[in-house]
Design an enzyme around this catalytic site. Structure first.
Site, PDB file in Angstrom:
ATOM      1  N   ASP A  91      11.009   4.762  38.418  1.00  0.00           N
ATOM      2  CA  ASP A  91      11.848   4.038  39.369  1.00  0.00           C
ATOM      3  C   ASP A  91      10.984   2.911  39.963  1.00  0.00           C
ATOM      4  O   ASP A  91      10.861   1.846  39.363  1.00  0.00           O
ATOM      5  CB  ASP A  91      12.327   5.062  40.405  1.00  0.00           C
ATOM      6  CG  ASP A  91      13.328   4.504  41.394  1.00  0.00           C
ATOM      7  OD1 ASP A  91      14.168   3.685  40.990  1.00  0.00           O
ATOM      8  OD2 ASP A  91      13.287   4.891  42.574  1.00  0.00           O
TER       9      ASP A  91
ATOM     10  N   ASP B  92      17.830  15.449  40.234  1.00  0.00           N
ATOM     11  CA  ASP B  92      18.593  16.049  41.328  1.00  0.00           C
ATOM     12  C   ASP B  92      19.070  15.022  42.345  1.00  0.00           C
ATOM     13  O   ASP B  92      18.583  13.893  42.408  1.00  0.00           O
ATOM     14  CB  ASP B  92      17.715  17.059  42.069  1.00  0.00           C
ATOM     15  CG  ASP B  92      16.654  16.373  42.936  1.00  0.00           C
ATOM     16  OD1 ASP B  92      15.919  15.519  42.404  1.00  0.00           O
ATOM     17  OD2 ASP B  92      16.587  16.668  44.147  1.00  0.00           O
TER      18      ASP B  92
ATOM     19  N   ARG C  21      20.604  19.481  38.941  1.00  0.00           N
ATOM     20  CA  ARG C  21      19.593  19.461  37.873  1.00  0.00           C
ATOM     21  C   ARG C  21      20.096  20.125  36.602  1.00  0.00           C
ATOM     22  O   ARG C  21      19.626  19.839  35.506  1.00  0.00           O
ATOM     23  CB  ARG C  21      18.331  20.202  38.332  1.00  0.00           C
ATOM     24  CG  ARG C  21      17.574  19.532  39.471  1.00  0.00           C
ATOM     25  CD  ARG C  21      16.200  20.197  39.623  1.00  0.00           C
ATOM     26  NE  ARG C  21      15.569  19.870  40.897  1.00  0.00           N
ATOM     27  CZ  ARG C  21      14.829  18.785  41.126  1.00  0.00           C
ATOM     28  NH1 ARG C  21      14.638  17.912  40.169  1.00  0.00           N
ATOM     29  NH2 ARG C  21      14.281  18.579  42.311  1.00  0.00           N
TER      30      ARG C  21
END
Ligand code: IMP
Ligand code: MG
Length: 185
Positions: free
Chosen positions: A110, A166, A172
């Site tokens: 990310d 999650d 998940r």
């Protein structure tokens, strides 16, 4: 722990972004690539928990050359947008990586902070080689200059759940990757 109704839980799953079938095919390809690339010296897959546990479980079974597994829990610490250069290890992999081709297995890149720090740390432990394979890459969100060696899917700037990823520790166990609907009732 608050009670969550099934309707509320399901309403947050906006749409399937990457199907089980697409994941299966991409993982098979990644395994074949790893099989072809290494020279017979052992591979050590280091999974960054918790997000990568499902990916790791499938990827390791798509690899047919000698390989060992390790798990690591790591968090990067930043002052504002500046990396402190510090990664806090909550659970560590072995201290000596000499004799191994190390492949870090991550769920998603990310901002790039975690892997930037983890790769710096692990490269000081004398691996024969060090590479990063990530299931997902969100390049639009990058704040540090980090590029994985192999990324299975590049996705737009969306919050995603499932296949290990999650939101507040839930979702998940979805077998696919879905877009999370923050605003859904
Ligand atoms: P980083 O920002 O690249 O250091 O990523 C840190 C961690 O944030 C990842 O390993 C994921 O666990 C989590 N993360 C980033 N984007 C998402 C997302 O879209 N869904 C779920 N977890 C995410
Ligand atoms: Mg993670």
């Amino acid at each position: 722990m608050e009670t969550v109704s099934l309707t509320e839980f399901q309403s947050k799953i906006r749409r399937v972004l990457i199907s089980e079938e697409e994941i299966r095919e991409a993982v098979k390809k990644a395994g074949a690539m790893i099989d072809a690339e290494y020279d017979g010296r052992p591979i050590l897959l280091i999974s960054i928990l918790k997000g990568s546990f499902v990916f790791l479980a499938d990827l390791c079974r798509a690899i047919h050359v000698p390989c060992e597994l390790e798990f690591m829990v790591a968090k990067s610490y930043y002052q504002g947008t500046q990396s402190s250069g510090m990664v806090q290890i909550h659970m560590d992999a072995r201290a000596d990586l000499s004799g191994y081709h190390v492949i870090i297995v991550e769920d998603i890149v990310d901002t790039g902070r975690t892997l930037n720090d983890v790769t710096k740390l692990l490269s000081t432990r004398n691996p024969i080689s060090l590479k990063v394979v990530t299931l997902l890459d969100k390049p639009d969100r990058r704040v540090v200059d980090f590029k994985a060696d192999y990324s299975l899917f590049t996705i737009p700037d969306l919050f995603v759940i499932g296949y290990g990823l999650d939101c507040g520790e839930m979702y998940r166990n979805l077998p696919y990757i879905a877009e999370y609907a923050e605003d859904a009732e």
